[in-house]
Design a protein around this motif. Structure first.
Motif, mmCIF file in Angstrom:
data_model
loop_
_atom_site.group_PDB
_atom_site.id
_atom_site.type_symbol
_atom_site.label_atom_id
_atom_site.label_comp_id
_atom_site.label_asym_id
_atom_site.label_seq_id
_atom_site.Cartn_x
_atom_site.Cartn_y
_atom_site.Cartn_z
ATOM 1 N N ALA A 1 24.330 -3.878 56.323
ATOM 2 C CA ALA A 1 24.142 -4.390 57.795
ATOM 3 C C ALA A 1 23.386 -3.880 58.530
ATOM 4 O O ALA A 1 22.512 -3.748 58.889
ATOM 5 N N ILE A 2 23.887 -2.192 58.503
ATOM 6 C CA ILE A 2 22.844 -0.840 59.257
ATOM 7 C C ILE A 2 21.731 -0.673 58.923
ATOM 8 O O ILE A 2 20.645 -1.083 59.439
ATOM 9 N N ALA B 1 29.308 10.245 51.642
ATOM 10 C CA ALA B 1 27.394 10.543 51.783
ATOM 11 C C ALA B 1 26.606 9.481 51.757
ATOM 12 O O ALA B 1 25.173 9.410 52.465
ATOM 13 N N GLU B 2 26.967 8.113 52.057
ATOM 14 C CA GLU B 2 26.626 7.061 52.422
ATOM 15 C C GLU B 2 26.201 7.444 54.266
ATOM 16 O O GLU B 2 24.782 6.987 54.304
ATOM 17 N N VAL C 1 30.687 -0.671 68.619
ATOM 18 C CA VAL C 1 30.943 -2.061 68.128
ATOM 19 C C VAL C 1 31.171 -1.503 66.738
ATOM 20 O O VAL C 1 29.621 -0.754 65.658
ATOM 21 N N VAL C 2 32.391 -1.620 65.803
ATOM 22 C CA VAL C 2 32.882 -1.327 64.342
ATOM 23 C C VAL C 2 33.287 -2.219 63.356
ATOM 24 O O VAL C 2 33.536 -3.422 64.096
ATOM 25 N N ALA C 3 32.382 -1.947 62.320
ATOM 26 C CA ALA C 3 32.561 -2.734 61.480
ATOM 27 C C ALA C 3 33.217 -1.931 59.963
ATOM 28 O O ALA C 3 33.147 -0.401 60.044
ATOM 29 N N GLY C 4 33.572 -2.656 58.798
ATOM 30 C CA GLY C 4 33.893 -1.461 57.635
ATOM 31 C C GLY C 4 35.688 -2.495 57.382
ATOM 32 O O GLY C 4 35.832 -3.021 57.683
ATOM 33 N N SER C 5 35.741 -1.260 57.025
ATOM 34 C CA SER C 5 37.449 -2.283 56.195
ATOM 35 C C SER C 5 37.967 -0.967 55.097
ATOM 36 O O SER C 5 37.872 -0.100 55.715
ATOM 37 N N HIS C 6 38.292 -1.345 54.124
ATOM 38 C CA HIS C 6 39.159 -0.361 53.375
ATOM 39 C C HIS C 6 38.373 -0.329 51.586
ATOM 40 O O HIS C 6 37.604 -0.767 51.473
ATOM 41 N N PRO D 1 36.582 -2.937 50.216
ATOM 42 C CA PRO D 1 35.447 -2.312 49.280
ATOM 43 C C PRO D 1 33.918 -3.045 50.243
ATOM 44 O O PRO D 1 32.919 -2.834 50.361
ATOM 45 N N LEU D 2 33.750 -4.547 49.763
ATOM 46 C CA LEU D 2 33.284 -5.537 49.908
ATOM 47 C C LEU D 2 32.725 -5.191 51.736
ATOM 48 O O LEU D 2 31.498 -5.038 51.683
ATOM 49 N N GLY D 3 33.588 -4.895 52.311
ATOM 50 C CA GLY D 3 33.642 -5.348 54.089
ATOM 51 C C GLY D 3 32.931 -3.811 54.166
ATOM 52 O O GLY D 3 31.900 -3.738 55.179
ATOM 53 N N VAL D 4 33.243 -2.657 53.503
ATOM 54 C CA VAL D 4 32.431 -0.829 53.354
ATOM 55 C C VAL D 4 30.894 -1.233 53.437
ATOM 56 O O VAL D 4 30.441 -0.717 53.840
ATOM 57 N N VAL D 5 31.197 -1.724 51.980
ATOM 58 C CA VAL D 5 29.551 -1.495 51.596
ATOM 59 C C VAL D 5 28.972 -2.996 52.596
ATOM 60 O O VAL D 5 27.364 -2.297 52.844
#
Length: 378
Positions: A92-93, A34-35, A65-70, A83-87
């Motif tokens: 950031a976008i 959804a995000e 270039v990819v950001a994110g986590s799990h 979740p902090l990394g994904v949010v």
């Protein structure tokens, strides 16, 4: 976004229980989808089950270039680990778009599946499957505590059997993972990782003889719980002697009855430290327990030039190693230029409901990640 995630997988005993390929995980994956849709990003699910949201169209010839986590958790885990990394990546976008940044390369956000390994016992399973570091036949042989196999869990979640996906990996030119600090080394809001310590997991089986707790004399018992006590204290002493960390954090007891002497105890040892030889020395000291290695990851050094570049970009952000494993380390080992940003944790606590980061520091992390993505896509 944070408020939307807050109720998902809450454990009544505290913290979160967000295991891979469960109903909580399905809700988290729907949230991610959804995000992505809200921002007009293209959603792709790779053959290993990881989710990617792309701003632009990456290819092997023009990787992004990819950001994110799990989004999954350990049992009774904290809210920030993953979740902090994904949010922050989605935020950031948003920030880059508010600045009217036009990226020269595609920018992606990733949600790696089953990073914690809490259900099937292999950490970073999604990124390991993606890169081929976890063979498919070994993955499909994994079972959870209830005897449910990974293949069965995937079918129940509507997913096909996993596979390595070199095409998806080739679309990642650089990976930057933002993560809550797991420790208390940072005096500033944001730091940059230099390396991940070598770490591994070992399974130890201790056999005994089941018998009645009320009728069996002490000197006639074969009680594997005594061996477990010896293992725990010996692991602690060996770790202290060799300057590393060792933890017995998971135990299974058969038949697990209050009034029954156990027939068998299975324990899992986690050992890690800056020096792989010191970790090996701990295992040598515990050789009498016949530990069986389940996983091992050597020292993972993040791209030194990239780490130095990001530190300079962020005003001299401190450089520090970490003892925790991350998907960024799996990608780095597979040859992807990777870096990590840490957001200060004032408690130093992680893998616990007490895990925490100040709101202002989280915002500083988003600002830092946006600056990094802008720098890498100019």
């Amino acid at each position: 976004m944070w408020a939307d995630l807050e109720p998902v997988g809450r454990d009544p005993r505290g913290g979160y229980r967000r295991f891979a390929w469960t109903s909580a995980d399905a809700t988290l994956r729907e949230w991610f989808e959804a995000e992505a849709a809200r921002r007009g990003l293209d959603l792709v699910v790779d053959r290993a089950g990881n989710q990617w949201a792309w701003w632009g169209s990456p290819s092997a010839a023009a990787p992004g270039v990819v950001a994110g986590s799990h989004l999954d958790s350990v049992p009774n885990g904290g809210a920030f680990d993953g979740p902090l990394g994904v949010v922050s990546a989605f935020a950031a976008i948003d920030l880059l778009r508010s600045r009217e940044h036009v990226p020269s390369r595609p920018i992606g956000v990733v949600n790696f599946g089953d990073e914690e390994g809490a259900r099937f016992g292999v950490a970073c399973a999604g990124s390991r499957l993606l890169t081929g570091a976890l063979p498919v036949d070994r993955a499909l042989a994994l079972t959870d505590a209830d005897g449910v196999g990974l293949a069965e869990a995937l079918r129940a979640a509507g997913r096909p059997e996993p596979a390595a996906d070199p095409e998806a990996l080739a679309r990642v030119g650089t990976f930057v993972e933002l993560h809550v600090e797991q420790g208390r080394a940072l005096a500033e809001p944001v730091g940059v990782a230099t390396e991940i310590w070598p770490h591994g997991r070992w399974r130890i089986t201790l056999d005994g003889e089941a018998n009645h707790a009320g009728t069996t004399p002490l000197d006639a018992r074969r009680d594997p719980m005594l061996d477990l006590a010896d293992l725990v204290t010996s692991a602690r002493a060996a770790a202290s002697s060799h300057g590393v960390l060792a933890t017995v954090g998971k135990v299974e007891v058969d038949p697990n009855g209050v009034n029954a002497i156990p027939s068998q105890v299975r324990a899992w040892l986690d050992c890690r430290g800056a020096d792989p030889d010191a970790v090996a020395a701990v295992l040598a000291d515990l050789d009498r327990f016949a530990p069986r290695r389940e996983s091992w990851t050597g020292t993972t050094v993040f791209d030194p030039a990239l780490a130095a570049r990001l530190s300079g970009l962020l005003g001299g952000a401190p450089l520090l190693p970490t003892g925790a494993g991350h998907d960024a380390g799996i990608l780095a080992a597979a040859g992807v230029p990777a870096a990590m940003l840490f957001v200060r944790n004032p408690t130093g606590v992680s893998h616990s409901p007490a895990e925490f980061a100040e709101r202002a520091d989280c915002h500083a992390g988003v600002e830092a990640l946006a600056d990094v993505l802008a720098e890498l896509t100019r």
